[in-house]
Design a protein around this motif. Structure first.
Motif, mmCIF file in Angstrom:
data_model
loop_
_atom_site.group_PDB
_atom_site.id
_atom_site.type_symbol
_atom_site.label_atom_id
_atom_site.label_comp_id
_atom_site.label_asym_id
_atom_site.label_seq_id
_atom_site.Cartn_x
_atom_site.Cartn_y
_atom_site.Cartn_z
ATOM 1 N N LEU A 364 1.096 -1.278 0.484
ATOM 2 C CA LEU A 364 0.422 -0.087 -0.250
ATOM 3 C C LEU A 364 0.623 1.604 -0.207
ATOM 4 O O LEU A 364 0.250 2.330 -0.653
ATOM 5 N N ALA A 365 2.548 1.795 0.351
ATOM 6 C CA ALA A 365 3.332 2.291 0.707
ATOM 7 C C ALA A 365 3.473 2.707 -0.549
ATOM 8 O O ALA A 365 3.591 3.601 -1.243
ATOM 9 N N ALA A 366 3.501 1.497 -0.955
ATOM 10 C CA ALA A 366 4.212 1.666 -2.523
ATOM 11 C C ALA A 366 3.203 1.734 -3.524
ATOM 12 O O ALA A 366 3.318 2.817 -4.398
ATOM 13 N N MET A 367 2.122 1.838 -3.601
ATOM 14 C CA MET A 367 0.841 2.409 -4.251
ATOM 15 C C MET A 367 0.314 3.687 -3.985
ATOM 16 O O MET A 367 0.528 4.169 -4.915
ATOM 17 N N LEU A 368 0.716 4.107 -3.168
ATOM 18 C CA LEU A 368 0.361 5.315 -2.937
ATOM 19 C C LEU A 368 1.700 6.175 -3.164
ATOM 20 O O LEU A 368 1.821 7.368 -3.524
ATOM 21 N N ALA A 369 2.819 6.343 -2.725
ATOM 22 C CA ALA A 369 3.891 6.518 -3.778
ATOM 23 C C ALA A 369 3.742 6.786 -4.881
ATOM 24 O O ALA A 369 4.244 8.009 -5.379
ATOM 25 N N GLY A 370 3.924 5.873 -5.246
ATOM 26 C CA GLY A 370 3.792 5.490 -6.981
ATOM 27 C C GLY A 370 2.673 6.536 -7.365
ATOM 28 O O GLY A 370 2.632 7.862 -8.712
ATOM 29 N N GLY A 371 1.431 6.615 -6.361
ATOM 30 C CA GLY A 371 0.257 7.885 -7.364
ATOM 31 C C GLY A 371 0.661 9.023 -6.971
ATOM 32 O O GLY A 371 0.592 10.288 -7.878
ATOM 33 N N LEU A 372 1.267 9.355 -5.855
ATOM 34 C CA LEU A 372 1.544 10.680 -5.221
ATOM 35 C C LEU A 372 2.468 11.746 -6.273
ATOM 36 O O LEU A 372 2.510 12.018 -6.516
ATOM 37 N N HIS A 373 3.901 10.845 -6.498
ATOM 38 C CA HIS A 373 4.639 9.985 -7.585
ATOM 39 C C HIS A 373 3.898 11.164 -9.314
ATOM 40 O O HIS A 373 4.096 12.204 -10.141
ATOM 41 N N ALA A 417 11.145 8.921 -1.639
ATOM 42 C CA ALA A 417 9.864 9.283 -1.004
ATOM 43 C C ALA A 417 10.037 7.675 -0.067
ATOM 44 O O ALA A 417 9.095 8.266 1.131
ATOM 45 N N PHE A 418 10.618 7.398 0.335
ATOM 46 C CA PHE A 418 10.477 6.094 1.348
ATOM 47 C C PHE A 418 11.903 6.861 1.730
ATOM 48 O O PHE A 418 11.987 6.673 3.283
ATOM 49 N N GLY A 419 12.624 7.241 1.449
ATOM 50 C CA GLY A 419 14.395 7.779 2.298
ATOM 51 C C GLY A 419 15.062 6.428 2.270
ATOM 52 O O GLY A 419 15.040 5.228 1.911
ATOM 53 N N ASP A 420 16.709 7.181 2.040
ATOM 54 C CA ASP A 420 17.819 5.568 1.970
ATOM 55 C C ASP A 420 17.876 4.497 3.213
ATOM 56 O O ASP A 420 17.978 3.881 2.516
ATOM 57 N N GLU A 421 17.364 4.844 4.008
ATOM 58 C CA GLU A 421 16.957 3.754 4.876
ATOM 59 C C GLU A 421 15.920 2.953 4.649
ATOM 60 O O GLU A 421 16.816 1.379 4.893
ATOM 61 N N VAL A 422 14.914 3.381 4.498
ATOM 62 C CA VAL A 422 14.023 2.544 4.169
ATOM 63 C C VAL A 422 14.404 1.249 2.519
ATOM 64 O O VAL A 422 14.697 0.283 3.008
ATOM 65 N N VAL A 423 15.109 1.954 1.963
ATOM 66 C CA VAL A 423 15.485 1.269 0.917
ATOM 67 C C VAL A 423 16.366 0.429 0.716
ATOM 68 O O VAL A 423 16.251 -0.517 0.312
#
Length: 453
Positions: A364-373, A417-423
């Motif tokens: 869900l985070a990925a879908m929202l990050a993509g949509g916001l992009h 979208a997520f930050g280097d730490e998360v990626v």
């Protein structure tokens, strides 16, 4: 935060139930990288007298292990060099619920913070909450529903282990897609799951058969995205527990065998803070909706790792399998990765990429990050694909975990979208799985080459 409905517990009600001996066990749990509930079972009186005020902690290796709970290298947040310290469990009281499939048991889901109370950025629930904060910054809320499939067996988990997870007895012996007769044979299990999940606060829609032998889906009503992810995690764990109590087993593997895999189609829409429809106006899609879909498509390849997190996930991506391969969208077209359905208040996108092994928070985070992009960059939406996406010239999603890992690691959009730490954290998770698989000699290799090579 207010509980979603009156079947959830309030803290005051839990206190009374413990005092009256209706509850004697409280589970404090969080969802780990693999999408599993982890945590502690506390005695009810200890929970009230001590943990309610002082909280509880857990070793930070819980977000830095493989699926076998082995400590592995490469994680910045947890290692022998850092001493494998603790993080704190912070209850979200809006998730407090009774689990009626366990005697006198309640559960609360938690966020994770460091001992200085800073959030653990790599925690899946925190990853989703950060994207929801971005959505809220635009005066919007996200609504979501997950459709999670599983295969049921009349073989216990212990027997399955002893059989090497082969030659198990499926709960049905033929394709029972939409079959009332086929689901009737498994109704005792399905009914138990439905009713216990309703008691736990989930809004149950119904159950239906699927295509693989013993394959079923239990559907739940959509909710706000965080509640949906929380409920998904509770349901996935509880369904396994309920099956085990009946001497059965179920698997959410993306691809158990050569037949149809287990999908987890995710439906998502945005609304205004007052519930206003923002995806539909004057009988058609809004520019915001089109931009959102365009962003999801533009990031689909970069974010595939969050939709398909395991080696096995990629076995689903086969032509004609009802699992998508093409980066394409269509109107009610199940051959596309993104399917648009509904109109007016029901207008929503369906992401058909994830399998049953997905972590709902990360997807869900990925879908929202993509949509916001897509919204932030006002991306144009290409024309809908008409016909068979499997035979189209559209680009394909990554077909291996290694390919998905490389796309995610190199993605500027992901890091923004997520930050280097998360990626870096979830890239290392992929590296750990790849190294484990590369070191394993499979049954396929033995059968293929033991004598003939």
């Amino acid at each position: 935060m207010t509980p979603p409905n009156d079947r959830f517990l309030t803290l005051e009600r839990l206190r009374r139930m413990i005092d009256e001996d209706d509850i004697d066990t409280v589970i404090m749990a969080f969802t780990d990288m693999q999408g599993r509930l982890q945590g502690k079972r506390l005695h009810g009186r200890y929970f009230l007298d001590v943990a309610l005020e002082s909280g509880t902690e857990g070793c930070n290796y819980l977000l830095a292990v493989d699926i076998d709970m082995n400590t592995v290298g490469g994680y910045a947040i947890s290692s022998w060099e850092r001493g494998y310290g603790d993080f704190e469990f912070v209850p979200d009281w809006a998730t407090l619920r009774q689990l009626t499939h366990h005697p006198k048991t309640a559960m609360v889901q938690c966020d994770l913070v460091w001992l200085d109370h800073a959030p653990v950025l790599q925690s899946p629930r925190t990853v989703l909450k950060h994207q929801l904060e971005r959505v809220a910054g635009r005066g919007l809320v996200a609504l979501a529903g997950t459709e999670l499939e599983f295969i049921a067996f009349d073989t216990s988990y212990e027997e399955a282990h002893d059989l090497g997870w082969r030659d198990l007895t499926p709960a049905n012996q033929y394709n029972i897609d939409y079959s009332i007769l086929g689901t009737s044979r498994v109704e005792p299990l399905l009914r138990d799951i439905r009713n216990h999940m309703y008691a736990a606060g989930l809004d149950v829609e119904g159950a239906k058969g699927e295509c693989n032998l013993g394959q079923h889906e239990i559907g739940f009503l959509y909710a706000d995205a965080l509640t949906t992810a929380d409920n998904h995690s509770v349901y996935k764990t509880a369904a396994k527990e309920i099956a085990a109590q009946r001497g059965q087993s179920i698997t959410f593997m993306a691809k158990y065998n050569q037949r149809e895999g287990n999908s987890c189609h995710i439906h998502l829409s945005l609304r205004g803070e007052n519930g206003d429809v923002v995806f539909w106006e004057d009988g058609k899609r809004t520019p915001l909706y089109d931009q959102f879909i365009a962003g999801v498509l533009a990031t689909l390849e970069d974010f595939t790792l969050l939709y398909a997190p395991n080696i096995n996930s990629y076995k689903r991506f086969a032509a004609g399998s009802f699992a998508p391969t093409a980066v394409a969208w269509g109107l009610d077209n199940r051959s596309c990765a993104v399917r648009l359905v509904g109109h007016g208040k029901s207008a929503r996108m369906e992401n058909r990429l994830p399998g049953g092994d997905v972590n709902p928070y990360l997807a869900l985070a990925a879908m929202l990050a993509g949509g916001l992009h897509g919204i932030e960059n006002e991306l144009p939406l290409e024309d809908a694909l008409v016909g068979n996406a499997y035979e189209s010239d559209k680009p394909h999603v990554p077909h291996t975990l290694r390919h998905a890992r490389d796309r995610f690691a190199a993605s500027d959009v992901a890091r923004s979208a997520f930050g280097d730490e998360v990626v870096d954290h979830y890239v290392n998770m992929a590296d750990v799985e790849l190294a484990a698989f590369d070191a394993h000699v499979t049954d396929w290799e033995l059968a293929r080459t033991f004598e003939r090579m």
